[in-house]
Write an enzyme that holds these catalytic residues in place. Structure first.
Site, PDB file in Angstrom:
ATOM      1  N   ASP A 170      -1.616  -0.332 -15.602  1.00 43.68           N
ATOM      2  CA  ASP A 170      -1.671  -0.634 -14.329  1.00 43.68           C
ATOM      3  C   ASP A 170      -1.154  -2.352 -14.249  1.00 43.68           C
ATOM      4  OD1 ASP A 170      -2.539   1.290 -12.944  1.00 43.68           O
ATOM      5  OD2 ASP A 170      -4.659   0.704 -13.269  1.00 43.68           O
TER       6      ASP A 170
ATOM      7  N   SER B 229      -4.172  13.183  -5.752  1.00 41.67           N
ATOM      8  CA  SER B 229      -3.477  12.226  -6.419  1.00 41.67           C
ATOM      9  C   SER B 229      -1.981  12.521  -6.315  1.00 41.67           C
ATOM     10  CB  SER B 229      -3.902  12.518  -7.977  1.00 41.67           C
ATOM     11  OG  SER B 229      -2.991  11.598  -8.856  1.00 41.67           O
TER      12      SER B 229
ATOM     13  N   GLY C 131     -11.748  -6.709  -8.517  1.00 41.76           N
ATOM     14  CA  GLY C 131     -12.514  -5.309  -9.008  1.00 41.76           C
ATOM     15  C   GLY C 131     -11.543  -4.859 -10.283  1.00 41.76           C
TER      16      GLY C 131
ATOM     17  N   LYS D 191     -12.232   5.501 -16.520  1.00 40.48           N
ATOM     18  CA  LYS D 191     -11.461   4.622 -17.362  1.00 40.48           C
ATOM     19  C   LYS D 191     -12.331   3.960 -18.278  1.00 40.48           C
ATOM     20  CE  LYS D 191      -7.654   3.723 -13.808  1.00 40.48           C
ATOM     21  NZ  LYS D 191      -7.269   2.509 -13.148  1.00 40.48           N
TER      22      LYS D 191
ATOM     23  N   THR E 115      -8.083   8.361 -14.488  1.00 35.91           N
ATOM     24  CA  THR E 115      -8.385   7.804 -13.417  1.00 35.91           C
ATOM     25  C   THR E 115      -9.893   7.612 -13.006  1.00 35.91           C
ATOM     26  OG1 THR E 115      -7.835   7.238 -10.760  1.00 35.91           O
ATOM     27  CG2 THR E 115      -8.014   9.547 -11.630  1.00 35.91           C
TER      28      THR E 115
ATOM     29  N   TYR F 113      -1.338   1.270  -1.072  1.00 35.85           N
ATOM     30  CA  TYR F 113      -0.076   1.874  -0.632  1.00 35.85           C
ATOM     31  C   TYR F 113      -0.261   3.089   0.244  1.00 35.85           C
ATOM     32  CZ  TYR F 113      -1.761   4.850  -4.454  1.00 35.85           C
ATOM     33  OH  TYR F 113      -2.764   5.615  -5.119  1.00 35.85           O
TER      34      TYR F 113
ATOM     35  N   GLY G 187       2.495  -1.588  -2.644  1.00 34.57           N
ATOM     36  CA  GLY G 187       1.966  -1.133  -3.875  1.00 34.57           C
ATOM     37  C   GLY G 187       2.247   0.086  -4.632  1.00 34.57           C
TER      38      GLY G 187
ATOM     39  N   ALA H 290      -8.570  -3.313 -10.362  1.00 34.90           N
ATOM     40  CA  ALA H 290      -7.095  -3.428 -10.188  1.00 34.90           C
ATOM     41  C   ALA H 290      -6.742  -4.939 -10.462  1.00 34.90           C
ATOM     42  CB  ALA H 290      -6.760  -2.964  -8.873  1.00 34.90           C
TER      43      ALA H 290
HETATM   44  P1  NAP Z   1     -12.636  -1.715  -7.017  1.00 33.87           P
HETATM   45  O1  NAP Z   1     -12.729  -1.953  -8.456  1.00 33.87           O
HETATM   46  O2  NAP Z   1     -13.620  -1.087  -6.308  1.00 33.87           O
HETATM   47  O3  NAP Z   1     -12.628  -3.257  -6.184  1.00 33.87           O
HETATM   48  C1  NAP Z   1     -12.544  -3.496  -4.981  1.00 33.87           C
HETATM   49  C2  NAP Z   1     -12.116  -4.945  -4.591  1.00 33.87           C
HETATM   50  O4  NAP Z   1     -11.860  -4.916  -3.209  1.00 33.87           O
HETATM   51  C3  NAP Z   1     -13.307  -5.769  -4.916  1.00 33.87           C
HETATM   52  O5  NAP Z   1     -12.968  -7.024  -5.189  1.00 33.87           O
HETATM   53  C4  NAP Z   1     -14.355  -5.735  -3.557  1.00 33.87           C
HETATM   54  O6  NAP Z   1     -14.975  -7.015  -3.441  1.00 33.87           O
HETATM   55  C5  NAP Z   1     -13.215  -6.006  -2.435  1.00 33.87           C
HETATM   56  N1  NAP Z   1     -13.495  -5.370  -1.216  1.00 33.87           N
HETATM   57  C6  NAP Z   1     -13.924  -4.088  -0.917  1.00 33.87           C
HETATM   58  N2  NAP Z   1     -13.997  -4.118   0.377  1.00 33.87           N
HETATM   59  C7  NAP Z   1     -13.984  -5.288   0.868  1.00 33.87           C
HETATM   60  C8  NAP Z   1     -13.894  -5.915   2.388  1.00 33.87           C
HETATM   61  N3  NAP Z   1     -14.410  -5.092   3.400  1.00 33.87           N
HETATM   62  N4  NAP Z   1     -13.979  -7.288   2.273  1.00 33.87           N
HETATM   63  C9  NAP Z   1     -13.573  -7.984   1.279  1.00 33.87           C
HETATM   64  N5  NAP Z   1     -13.343  -7.472  -0.111  1.00 33.87           N
HETATM   65  C10 NAP Z   1     -13.342  -6.291  -0.215  1.00 33.87           C
HETATM   66  O7  NAP Z   1     -11.324  -1.189  -6.687  1.00 33.87           O
HETATM   67  P2  NAP Z   1     -10.030  -1.365  -7.478  1.00 33.87           P
HETATM   68  O8  NAP Z   1      -9.747  -0.194  -8.355  1.00 33.87           O
HETATM   69  O9  NAP Z   1      -9.824  -2.624  -8.006  1.00 33.87           O
HETATM   70  O10 NAP Z   1      -8.731  -1.020  -6.320  1.00 33.87           O
HETATM   71  C11 NAP Z   1      -8.525  -2.005  -5.234  1.00 33.87           C
HETATM   72  C12 NAP Z   1      -7.573  -1.587  -4.455  1.00 33.87           C
HETATM   73  O11 NAP Z   1      -6.188  -1.427  -5.244  1.00 33.87           O
HETATM   74  C13 NAP Z   1      -7.463   0.044  -3.778  1.00 33.87           C
HETATM   75  O12 NAP Z   1      -7.159  -0.097  -2.491  1.00 33.87           O
HETATM   76  C14 NAP Z   1      -6.768   0.726  -4.817  1.00 33.87           C
HETATM   77  O13 NAP Z   1      -6.014   1.824  -4.279  1.00 33.87           O
HETATM   78  C15 NAP Z   1      -5.522  -0.278  -4.977  1.00 33.87           C
HETATM   79  N6  NAP Z   1      -4.844   0.097  -6.183  1.00 33.87           N
HETATM   80  C16 NAP Z   1      -3.497   0.388  -6.253  1.00 33.87           C
HETATM   81  C17 NAP Z   1      -2.903   0.445  -7.522  1.00 33.87           C
HETATM   82  C18 NAP Z   1      -1.365   0.779  -7.598  1.00 33.87           C
HETATM   83  O14 NAP Z   1      -0.773   1.174  -8.469  1.00 33.87           O
HETATM   84  N7  NAP Z   1      -0.680   0.390  -6.519  1.00 33.87           N
HETATM   85  C19 NAP Z   1      -3.556   0.452  -8.790  1.00 33.87           C
HETATM   86  C20 NAP Z   1      -5.180   0.433  -8.709  1.00 33.87           C
HETATM   87  C21 NAP Z   1      -5.672   0.125  -7.531  1.00 33.87           C
HETATM   88  P3  NAP Z   1     -16.445  -7.159  -4.098  1.00 33.87           P
HETATM   89  O15 NAP Z   1     -16.373  -7.732  -5.437  1.00 33.87           O
HETATM   90  O16 NAP Z   1     -17.030  -8.090  -3.237  1.00 33.87           O
HETATM   91  O17 NAP Z   1     -17.291  -5.882  -3.750  1.00 33.87           O
END
Ligand code: NAP
Length: 303
Positions: free
Chosen positions: A122, A34, A148, A85, A81, A248, A269, A150
């Site tokens: 977030d 982290s 998802g 959550k 995290t 990011y 990000g 985020a």
């Molecule tokens: P999550 O709940 O697991 O959701 C993942 C999302 O990505 C879902 O919509 C999923 O679609 C989609 N997905 C995954 N693989 C895919 C693929 N091969 N093709 C198309 N869609 C795909 O994850 P999350 O917590 O929302 O996080 C999502 C991203 O945001 C991660 O990379 C995370 O590191 C990043 N993030 C960044 C911050 C920041 O502060 N910058 C904060 C939180 C998260 P389905 O619904 O079809 O499975």
């Protein structure tokens, strides 16, 4: 010595830790990689306050024990995290409106009466990151890729910040349909396979946000594994679009590289990550840390 260790040393150089030092922590599993300790310790350092921040690996199912420990040990703040959550949202004494809407907590505050209050920073972190880049969301139409955790926090925040319309495009349409219930009057679900609807949504949008995990690997791995490198076709991006990638790591994703190649503004990000941490510090301390210092430390640790 790793960059992360160097950043820690930067934040803690000259710092005396005593019985008066306040401490905060992040709980999660996995949590060893982290960036939060680097970001928060640099933030506390910028404030000149006697706080330290550590990462604690807490296994799934142990959220209540972690909250009990928080109270017993006198932690002043907790970041939460995955995988905790959702569990923490139902275990704290009260929740903010954002945490209630999302059924998810990423921040625990100890209120003056000793009760534990859950927050979700977030989505507001994303809005703050856009504002820092001169991008206001009010009145804007926004295309969100992903549905998802985020994406849900982003939808909730965008609605509270008066954006005009939201399109949620996702691989699994049912997840998009669930996510749009957070903003039923302005959000519409679209399947990623519905090319016509996606093209029209992109054409009508001011801002495109990638909230999928697509792009979350290094360039050489992308080529060798032949996996999806960008969540949207590059020809849908116009020079006047603003594109934000929540991914990011790497800091310049293929989506951002393509965006900049098209002449559009691309925002990474890491800004969202840092701003949501700054909002956590505001909740815990009432003070606003130096976001720029926190961003630089996170960038250095990532490198
Ligand atoms: P999550 O709940 O697991 O959701 C993942 C999302 O990505 C879902 O919509 C999923 O679609 C989609 N997905 C995954 N693989 C895919 C693929 N091969 N093709 C198309 N869609 C795909 O994850 P999350 O917590 O929302 O996080 C999502 C991203 O945001 C991660 O990379 C995370 O590191 C990043 N993030 C960044 C911050 C920041 O502060 N910058 C904060 C939180 C998260 P389905 O619904 O079809 O499975």
């Amino acid at each position: 010595m790793t960059s992360t260790q160097e950043s820690f040393e930067l934040a803690l150089s000259g710092k005396r830790i005593s019985s008066n030092t306040s401490f905060a922590a992040v709980i999660g599993d996995p949590v060893k990689h982290s960036l939060s300790p680097v970001i928060h310790n640099v933030g506390f350092h910028s404030l000149g306050i006697d706080w330290v921040y550590v990462a604690c690996e807490v296994k799934e199912g142990e959220a209540q024990s972690a909250l009990d420990a928080m109270k017993a040990l006198g932690l002043r703040g907790l970041s939460v995290t995955m995988p905790h959550k959702i569990a923490i949202a139902s275990l704290v004494d009260s929740v903010s409106s954002a945490a209630q809407a999302l059924h998810s907590v990423n921040t625990v505050e100890v209120a003056t009466d000793g009760s534990l209050v859950g927050h979700s920073t977030d989505g507001d972190g994303l809005v703050a990151s856009l504002v820092e880049q001169g991008v206001a969301v009010d009145g804007k139409t926004i295309l969100i890729l992903g549905a998802g955790g985020a994406a849900r926090s982003v939808i909730d925040a965008l609605q509270r910040h008066a954006c005009r319309q939201i399109f949620v495009v996702n691989r699994s349409l049912d997840h998009a349909q669930t996510a749009v219930t957070l903003a039923p009057s302005i959000a519409q679900a679209i399947s990623i396979a519905d090319i016509a609807a996606l093209t029209e949504a992109a054409a009508n949008s001011d801002i495109i946000i990638n909230a999928t995990s697509v792009g979350m690997i290094k360039g050489s791995e992308i080529v060798s594994k032949n996996v999806l490198v960008s969540p949207i076709a590059v020809d849908l991006i116009r020079p006047d679009h603003i594109v934000m990638d929540l991914v990011y790591h790497p800091i310049e994703t293929e989506l951002l590289r393509q965006t900049r190649h098209r002449g559009a503004l691309g925002i990474d990000g890491l800004g969202m990550l840092v701003h949501q941490a700054a909002l956590q510090q505001q909740i815990w301390t009432g003070l606003v840390p130096d976001v720029s210092d926190m961003y630089q430390a996170a960038l250095q640790a990532l490198a």
